[in-house]
Design a protein around this motif. Structure first.
Motif, short mmCIF file in Angstrom:
data_model
loop_
_atom_site.label_atom_id
_atom_site.label_comp_id
_atom_site.label_asym_id
_atom_site.label_seq_id
_atom_site.Cartn_x
_atom_site.Cartn_y
_atom_site.Cartn_z
N LEU A 198 -14.45 -37.63 1.03
CA LEU A 198 -13.69 -38.24 -0.05
C LEU A 198 -12.84 -37.20 -0.79
N ALA A 199 -13.42 -36.03 -1.03
CA ALA A 199 -12.68 -34.96 -1.70
C ALA A 199 -11.48 -34.53 -0.84
N LYS A 200 -11.69 -34.44 0.48
CA LYS A 200 -10.60 -34.06 1.37
C LYS A 200 -9.50 -35.12 1.36
N THR A 201 -9.90 -36.38 1.42
CA THR A 201 -8.93 -37.47 1.39
C THR A 201 -8.13 -37.44 0.09
N ASN A 202 -8.81 -37.25 -1.02
CA ASN A 202 -8.11 -37.18 -2.31
C ASN A 202 -7.15 -36.01 -2.35
N ARG A 203 -7.59 -34.85 -1.84
CA ARG A 203 -6.72 -33.67 -1.83
C ARG A 203 -5.49 -33.90 -0.96
N ILE A 204 -5.70 -34.43 0.23
CA ILE A 204 -4.56 -34.67 1.13
C ILE A 204 -3.60 -35.67 0.50
N ASN A 205 -4.12 -36.72 -0.13
CA ASN A 205 -3.25 -37.70 -0.79
C ASN A 205 -2.46 -37.06 -1.92
N MET A 206 -3.08 -36.17 -2.70
CA MET A 206 -2.37 -35.49 -3.78
C MET A 206 -1.30 -34.54 -3.20
N LEU A 207 -1.68 -33.77 -2.19
CA LEU A 207 -0.71 -32.88 -1.56
C LEU A 207 0.45 -33.69 -0.97
N PHE A 208 0.13 -34.82 -0.39
CA PHE A 208 1.16 -35.70 0.19
C PHE A 208 2.13 -36.15 -0.89
N ASP A 209 1.63 -36.48 -2.08
CA ASP A 209 2.50 -36.88 -3.19
C ASP A 209 3.51 -35.78 -3.52
N PHE A 210 3.07 -34.53 -3.48
CA PHE A 210 3.95 -33.42 -3.83
C PHE A 210 4.89 -33.02 -2.69
N TYR A 211 4.41 -33.05 -1.45
CA TYR A 211 5.15 -32.44 -0.34
C TYR A 211 5.56 -33.42 0.76
N GLU A 212 5.47 -34.69 0.53
CA GLU A 212 5.75 -35.70 1.56
C GLU A 212 7.07 -35.45 2.28
N THR A 213 8.11 -35.15 1.52
CA THR A 213 9.44 -35.03 2.12
C THR A 213 9.58 -33.82 3.05
N LEU A 214 8.60 -32.92 3.03
CA LEU A 214 8.65 -31.75 3.90
C LEU A 214 8.01 -32.02 5.26
N LEU A 215 7.47 -33.21 5.42
CA LEU A 215 6.86 -33.61 6.69
C LEU A 215 7.86 -34.40 7.53
N THR A 216 7.64 -34.42 8.85
CA THR A 216 8.46 -35.28 9.70
C THR A 216 8.12 -36.74 9.39
N ALA A 269 0.19 -32.03 10.27
CA ALA A 269 0.69 -32.44 8.95
C ALA A 269 -0.20 -31.87 7.84
N GLU A 270 -1.50 -31.91 8.03
CA GLU A 270 -2.42 -31.30 7.05
C GLU A 270 -2.12 -29.82 6.89
N ALA A 271 -1.88 -29.14 8.00
CA ALA A 271 -1.59 -27.70 7.95
C ALA A 271 -0.28 -27.44 7.18
N VAL A 272 0.72 -28.28 7.40
CA VAL A 272 1.99 -28.13 6.67
C VAL A 272 1.75 -28.32 5.17
N LEU A 273 0.99 -29.35 4.80
CA LEU A 273 0.71 -29.60 3.38
C LEU A 273 -0.01 -28.41 2.76
N GLU A 274 -1.03 -27.91 3.44
CA GLU A 274 -1.80 -26.77 2.90
C GLU A 274 -0.93 -25.52 2.82
N SER A 275 -0.06 -25.32 3.79
CA SER A 275 0.84 -24.17 3.77
C SER A 275 1.80 -24.26 2.58
N CYS A 276 2.35 -25.43 2.37
CA CYS A 276 3.25 -25.63 1.22
C CYS A 276 2.52 -25.36 -0.09
N GLU A 277 1.30 -25.85 -0.19
CA GLU A 277 0.53 -25.66 -1.42
C GLU A 277 0.20 -24.18 -1.62
N SER A 278 -0.12 -23.47 -0.55
CA SER A 278 -0.45 -22.05 -0.71
C SER A 278 0.76 -21.26 -1.19
#
Length: 122
Positions: free
Chosen positions: A7-25, A63-72
């Motif tokens: 659940l924590a991972k899902t919440n984190r990915i959803n939050m990261l997605f909100d911030f970085y969605e447009t950087l994904l294909t 996609a998860e890796a891209v989100l985490e990279s953007c966040e880092s």
């Protein structure tokens, strides 16, 4: 993976997605929405798009890796969470000021302004 961790991972990915969605294909965006937001299984997504389950898995992991990279690099989620903690403290302080209603109102107005809920500062 433990249910709480999932659940924590899902919440984190959803939050990261909100911030970085447009950087994904577009495909990564679609698969992440299905998998993390709509709770589809890899098999269900594979059937929907007529591709292998492994291909879906690889798109999701990439996609998860891209989100985490953007966040880092950008730390938008970390900054957002820090701002939320400071706003909560500001709210708590405003609630504790009972004797000075003007100061209490001003602190609450500042918190609203920082959240984007208020008008311009005077």
């Amino acid at each position: 993976m433990h249910e709480t961790d999932a659940l924590a991972k899902t919440n984190r990915i959803n939050m990261l997605f909100d911030f970085y969605e447009t950087l994904l294909t577009e495909k990564q965006q679609t698969f992440l929405k299905y998998y993390f937001h709509d709770d589809y299984s890899l098999g269900e997504i594979a059937a929907e798009f007529d591709i292998s389950r492994q291909a879906v898995y690889e798109h999701v992991k990439r996609a998860e890796a891209v989100l985490e990279s953007c966040e880092s690099k950008l730390q938008l989620l970390a900054k957002h969470e820090a701002a939320e903690r400071w706003l909560a403290k500001l709210d708590q302080m405003a609630e504790r000021i009972a004797g000075d209603s003007d100061m209490r109102a001003e602190l609450l107005a500042i918190a609203q302004g920082l959240r984007g809920e208020g008008g311009s500062a005077t």
